[in-house]
Scaffold this motif. Sequence first.
Motif, PDB file in Angstrom:
ATOM      1  N   VAL A  98     -50.882 -27.196 -44.602  1.00  0.00           N
ATOM      2  CA  VAL A  98     -52.206 -27.388 -45.197  1.00  0.00           C
ATOM      3  C   VAL A  98     -52.749 -26.031 -45.614  1.00  0.00           C
ATOM      4  O   VAL A  98     -52.226 -24.992 -45.269  1.00  0.00           O
ATOM      5  CB  VAL A  98     -53.182 -28.077 -44.208  1.00  0.00           C
ATOM      6  N   GLY A  99     -53.875 -26.076 -46.380  1.00  0.00           N
ATOM      7  CA  GLY A  99     -54.503 -24.841 -46.832  1.00  0.00           C
ATOM      8  C   GLY A  99     -53.589 -24.103 -47.797  1.00  0.00           C
ATOM      9  O   GLY A  99     -52.848 -24.699 -48.585  1.00  0.00           O
ATOM     10  N   VAL A 100     -53.683 -22.778 -47.738  1.00  0.00           N
ATOM     11  CA  VAL A 100     -52.848 -21.974 -48.630  1.00  0.00           C
ATOM     12  C   VAL A 100     -51.370 -22.146 -48.314  1.00  0.00           C
ATOM     13  O   VAL A 100     -50.519 -21.968 -49.184  1.00  0.00           O
ATOM     14  CB  VAL A 100     -53.241 -20.484 -48.533  1.00  0.00           C
ATOM     15  N   ASN A 101     -51.047 -22.530 -47.060  1.00  0.00           N
ATOM     16  CA  ASN A 101     -49.639 -22.747 -46.711  1.00  0.00           C
ATOM     17  C   ASN A 101     -49.069 -23.973 -47.424  1.00  0.00           C
ATOM     18  O   ASN A 101     -47.854 -24.124 -47.519  1.00  0.00           O
ATOM     19  CB  ASN A 101     -49.492 -22.926 -45.199  1.00  0.00           C
ATOM     20  N   GLY A 102     -49.930 -24.857 -47.893  1.00  0.00           N
ATOM     21  CA  GLY A 102     -49.463 -26.056 -48.579  1.00  0.00           C
ATOM     22  C   GLY A 102     -49.659 -26.007 -50.083  1.00  0.00           C
ATOM     23  O   GLY A 102     -49.342 -26.977 -50.776  1.00  0.00           O
ATOM     24  N   GLN A 103     -50.225 -24.902 -50.605  1.00  0.00           N
ATOM     25  CA  GLN A 103     -50.405 -24.764 -52.047  1.00  0.00           C
ATOM     26  C   GLN A 103     -49.100 -24.278 -52.668  1.00  0.00           C
ATOM     27  O   GLN A 103     -48.561 -23.258 -52.263  1.00  0.00           O
ATOM     28  CB  GLN A 103     -51.542 -23.788 -52.346  1.00  0.00           C
ATOM     29  N   ILE A 104     -48.616 -25.002 -53.663  1.00  0.00           N
ATOM     30  CA  ILE A 104     -47.286 -24.752 -54.232  1.00  0.00           C
ATOM     31  C   ILE A 104     -47.436 -24.213 -55.652  1.00  0.00           C
ATOM     32  O   ILE A 104     -48.274 -24.682 -56.426  1.00  0.00           O
ATOM     33  CB  ILE A 104     -46.456 -26.046 -54.239  1.00  0.00           C
ATOM     34  N   GLU A 105     -46.627 -23.217 -55.967  1.00  0.00           N
ATOM     35  CA  GLU A 105     -46.532 -22.725 -57.331  1.00  0.00           C
ATOM     36  C   GLU A 105     -45.056 -22.770 -57.750  1.00  0.00           C
ATOM     37  O   GLU A 105     -44.166 -22.570 -56.926  1.00  0.00           O
ATOM     38  CB  GLU A 105     -47.087 -21.312 -57.443  1.00  0.00           C
ATOM     39  N   TYR A 106     -44.826 -23.040 -59.022  1.00  0.00           N
ATOM     40  CA  TYR A 106     -43.488 -23.223 -59.549  1.00  0.00           C
ATOM     41  C   TYR A 106     -43.147 -22.033 -60.433  1.00  0.00           C
ATOM     42  O   TYR A 106     -43.925 -21.648 -61.314  1.00  0.00           O
ATOM     43  CB  TYR A 106     -43.404 -24.513 -60.367  1.00  0.00           C
ATOM     44  N   VAL A 107     -41.972 -21.454 -60.189  1.00  0.00           N
ATOM     45  CA  VAL A 107     -41.513 -20.304 -60.966  1.00  0.00           C
ATOM     46  C   VAL A 107     -40.022 -20.476 -61.253  1.00  0.00           C
ATOM     47  O   VAL A 107     -39.324 -21.223 -60.571  1.00  0.00           O
ATOM     48  CB  VAL A 107     -41.746 -18.975 -60.212  1.00  0.00           C
ATOM     49  N   PHE A 108     -39.569 -19.779 -62.291  1.00  0.00           N
ATOM     50  CA  PHE A 108     -38.152 -19.778 -62.601  1.00  0.00           C
ATOM     51  C   PHE A 108     -37.395 -19.047 -61.512  1.00  0.00           C
ATOM     52  O   PHE A 108     -37.838 -18.013 -61.004  1.00  0.00           O
ATOM     53  CB  PHE A 108     -37.887 -19.099 -63.942  1.00  0.00           C
ATOM     54  N   GLY A 109     -36.244 -19.579 -61.169  1.00  0.00           N
ATOM     55  CA  GLY A 109     -35.374 -18.927 -60.207  1.00  0.00           C
ATOM     56  C   GLY A 109     -34.270 -18.175 -60.936  1.00  0.00           C
ATOM     57  O   GLY A 109     -34.518 -17.203 -61.660  1.00  0.00           O
ATOM     58  N   ALA A 110     -33.032 -18.649 -60.758  1.00  0.00           N
ATOM     59  CA  ALA A 110     -31.903 -18.051 -61.463  1.00  0.00           C
ATOM     60  C   ALA A 110     -31.898 -18.595 -62.885  1.00  0.00           C
ATOM     61  O   ALA A 110     -31.400 -19.680 -63.150  1.00  0.00           O
ATOM     62  CB  ALA A 110     -30.600 -18.376 -60.747  1.00  0.00           C
ATOM     63  N   ALA A 111     -32.499 -17.851 -63.794  1.00  0.00           N
ATOM     64  CA  ALA A 111     -32.624 -18.283 -65.188  1.00  0.00           C
ATOM     65  C   ALA A 111     -32.328 -17.102 -66.102  1.00  0.00           C
ATOM     66  O   ALA A 111     -32.739 -15.970 -65.824  1.00  0.00           O
ATOM     67  CB  ALA A 111     -34.016 -18.836 -65.474  1.00  0.00           C
ATOM     68  N   THR A 112     -31.607 -17.365 -67.171  1.00  0.00           N
ATOM     69  CA  THR A 112     -31.261 -16.313 -68.116  1.00  0.00           C
ATOM     70  C   THR A 112     -32.482 -15.932 -68.940  1.00  0.00           C
ATOM     71  O   THR A 112     -33.516 -16.601 -68.930  1.00  0.00           O
ATOM     72  CB  THR A 112     -30.122 -16.784 -69.037  1.00  0.00           C
ATOM     73  N   GLU A 113     -32.332 -14.842 -69.678  1.00  0.00           N
ATOM     74  CA  GLU A 113     -33.430 -14.392 -70.521  1.00  0.00           C
ATOM     75  C   GLU A 113     -33.741 -15.405 -71.613  1.00  0.00           C
ATOM     76  O   GLU A 113     -34.903 -15.594 -71.985  1.00  0.00           O
ATOM     77  CB  GLU A 113     -33.065 -13.032 -71.142  1.00  0.00           C
ATOM     78  N   SER A 114     -32.703 -16.096 -72.112  1.00  0.00           N
ATOM     79  CA  SER A 114     -32.942 -17.093 -73.154  1.00  0.00           C
ATOM     80  C   SER A 114     -33.754 -18.266 -72.615  1.00  0.00           C
ATOM     81  O   SER A 114     -34.596 -18.824 -73.333  1.00  0.00           O
ATOM     82  CB  SER A 114     -31.603 -17.579 -73.736  1.00  0.00           C
ATOM     83  N   VAL A 115     -33.508 -18.661 -71.360  1.00  0.00           N
ATOM     84  CA  VAL A 115     -34.291 -19.756 -70.774  1.00  0.00           C
ATOM     85  C   VAL A 115     -35.756 -19.361 -70.677  1.00  0.00           C
ATOM     86  O   VAL A 115     -36.653 -20.134 -71.033  1.00  0.00           O
ATOM     87  CB  VAL A 115     -33.727 -20.118 -69.387  1.00  0.00           C
ATOM     88  N   ARG A 116     -36.033 -18.158 -70.207  1.00  0.00           N
ATOM     89  CA  ARG A 116     -37.418 -17.715 -70.083  1.00  0.00           C
ATOM     90  C   ARG A 116     -38.072 -17.538 -71.446  1.00  0.00           C
ATOM     91  O   ARG A 116     -39.305 -17.649 -71.568  1.00  0.00           O
ATOM     92  CB  ARG A 116     -37.470 -16.402 -69.302  1.00  0.00           C
ATOM     93  N   ARG A 117     -37.248 -17.229 -72.482  1.00  0.00           N
ATOM     94  CA  ARG A 117     -37.807 -17.059 -73.817  1.00  0.00           C
ATOM     95  C   ARG A 117     -38.083 -18.391 -74.497  1.00  0.00           C
ATOM     96  O   ARG A 117     -39.056 -18.524 -75.257  1.00  0.00           O
ATOM     97  CB  ARG A 117     -36.827 -16.237 -74.669  1.00  0.00           C
ATOM     98  N   LEU A 118     -37.270 -19.408 -74.212  1.00  0.00           N
ATOM     99  CA  LEU A 118     -37.384 -20.677 -74.924  1.00  0.00           C
ATOM    100  C   LEU A 118     -38.261 -21.686 -74.203  1.00  0.00           C
ATOM    101  O   LEU A 118     -38.834 -22.577 -74.853  1.00  0.00           O
ATOM    102  CB  LEU A 118     -35.983 -21.285 -75.129  1.00  0.00           C
TER     103      LEU A 118
END
Length: 857
Positions: A111-131
């Motif tokens: 709960v609280g900040v321990n339960g707040q989730i953010e989504y980020v790229f993990g193992a992703a190539t530069e083209s994935v982050r660009r597209l």
Amino acid sequence: GGSKRRQEADAAARSSVFELQVADTLDGEKQPQLIVKGALDREQRDSYELSLRVRDGGDPARSSQAILRVLITDVNDNSPRFEKSVYEADLAENSSPGTPILQLRAADLDVGVNGQIEYVFGAATESVRRLLRLDETSGWLSVLHRIDREEVNQLRFTVMARDRGQPPKTDKATVVLNIRDENDNVPTIDIRKIGRIPLRDGVASVAEDVLVDTPIALVQVSDRDQGENGVVTCTVVGDVPFQLKPASEGEGEPQNKRKYFLHTSAPLDYEAVRDYNVVIVAVDSGSPSLSSNNSLLVRVGDTNDNPPVFSQAVLEVSFPENNLPGERVATVVATDADSGKNAELTYSLEASPLSSESPGGIFSIDPDSGDVSVQAVLDREQRDTYEFQVTARDKGVPSLQGSTTVVVRVADRNDNEPRFMQDVFTFYVKENLQPNSPVGMVTVMDFDKGRNAELSLSIQPGDHDQATGIFSIENDTGTIFSTVSFDREQQTSYTFKVKAVDGGEPPRSATATVSLFVMDENDNAPTVTFPSNSSYTVLPPSSNMRTVVATVVATDADTGLNADLNYSIVGGNPFKLFEIDPASGVVSLVGKLAPKHYGLHRLVVQVNDSGQPPQSTTALLHVFVNESLSNATVVEGQVARSLHTPLAQDIAGDPSYELSKQRLSIVIGVVAGIMTVILLILVVVMARYCRSKSKHGYEAGKKDHEDFFTPQQHDKAKKPKKDKKGKKGKQPLYSSIVTVEASKPNGQRYDSVNEKLSDSPGMGRYRSVNGGPGSPDLARHYKSSSPLPTVQLHPQSPTAGKKHQAVQDLPPANTFVGAGDNISIGSDHCSEYSCQASSKYSKQVRALRPAQPPRSP
């Protein structure tokens, strides 16, 4: 006061999670401690309610109980979890930016900040982050830039769900995005040379004596699209003696890539037609279909059927750098099976098919001998390979030619010293870093090759040998490690040099300066330098509002926000008489002083820094409110006892003030009642006497034996006895006085109550409440360290006030322990310290006051 006490836990507190242990303190107290003996899991149960019971050792035993609620706070012990480990979706190529693709979802049991989730790229190539774009909050994956399937037909990457706890926990999922094809590419036609038919710049030279069905060119047709969009049909347009035949009949050939041979379909006649413009058209199967065309100029030549031939298709030569211009590099030789003019060869240099750069400015070739020479000084660090083509042509008509590729590899010499990326490397590290931890990385390179570029790194001592034995460097990566843990309060920076030496002959070297700055951590708690806990200050009751009482002075060895201190009063101010400036620590009087405020006040001051996490220190400020300091020893004794009084218990003002007011009111009431009774008795006597006189009347010459003013003789003899009897039978005014028996320290008894009071410590001087003589000093109401007379309390005496003990969190250096197992008598609403003091005082002066009914506890 001397009875033995026990503490025990009720059956409701006995569980597999908590356990109550009772420890004996040095002063004979029983100290209960609540111990956690089982694992706590907030996700399974977030609170517990325990019942605590305390029981004394009397007969019959008396007990009390309380409810203890334990709330379990959350820690970040659960990682986010994706709904699926693999997400797969299809996306049409050329989708517009902002097009949503799919939503990733994860859940966290915290709960609280321990339960707040953010989504980020993990193992992703530069083209994935660009597209692609990933929304950190919602988990939606959308198109950021248009995707061309011909450049990438599938995107495969991982996405991490990370909570905001400290430290954060993560989970990852794999996303597979398949790009769906659209018919957006036209077919391409590539015409290449095949066999011995020369083809350059779209022109193919074909001897007139070639056989029918001879392939003269290779035609490669391809379409970058997929499926039906990439299926291509290829044909030759026009009336020409050429046709296309598939290069392979295999079914495994890709539909969007096909190879054809351009064959002669009829004999060629140089004298009839010298040039043919062969147009090839390719059409795909998309809807709508797309097409393209390409042309090949076929030039029919006269017969000279043996071109020059080289013994090697590729000739590799190693040549050292820093050469002299004009040196010979190599000699190339070609042969021709023809004879005569058709066998006389001429050599020339041309650009390699893989490179458009002409070698004419650097290399040259003797057209007759084939000797290749270098015309410039070569530098391997600028360019280590040169590739060009040597062509041999015969003098036949038409002339035939052959070619070979020459690759010149420049050999290295140790002509470059190591070079650091920076002259000065600056690193910032936190103090208290674990030993043998990396603190920075230097980057050094050598433009040479092989052993000439093999570098050896070492730490060079600085001007003051700061780095000797403290730092080491890893030779392969340039990572600098520390062998000690830094303390910014001891040293704030380090400066040393790093040296790099290559492996050439002779070796070359370079140095760079490293500056290391230690950043501050909040590892020092504030230190209170004034006042000391055992000191006190005297405050006259006539002091005005906003009078400065004292200034709390504290220091912090840290810097910045970690040394930014703020002050607050956290206890001992029940009347709100004092306040402290949070920034300066100045304690001021903000309330009006009244008689009940006379006496010792103990202010609990807490000093906090602004670090993360903050550190704090608790100090005591004693203020004695009185006109003057008549007995410093007594006040010092009170201060000494307050150091052993729990911080949760207030010490503020005169504890017997209210009780004295109540007793004074009772005395006044009793005296008024007695006076009223006496007045009534006098009125009754006078009335009876007057009525008796009126009965007998007055006779002339007769002596009145009943004369009120004439004493009777027979009464004189009995008067002493009567008076004695009357005194014996008369009820004294203070009939309810409690007898107090006490002994002097040497075993003798006190002659009077006044002697006892005068012998007591701190009772030798008297002042009235308003400052006049005759009343005791306020300090006499507080417990002294000197021995006092013992007082025997009867079972009918008022019961002792209940004593409550609570566990509180205090800094280890400022934890105060209660004064022992003393029993307070009186109201439960007063503090334990105040009630103890008023009890002693009331016992000493009880013989001088009328008895009062006991107050209900």
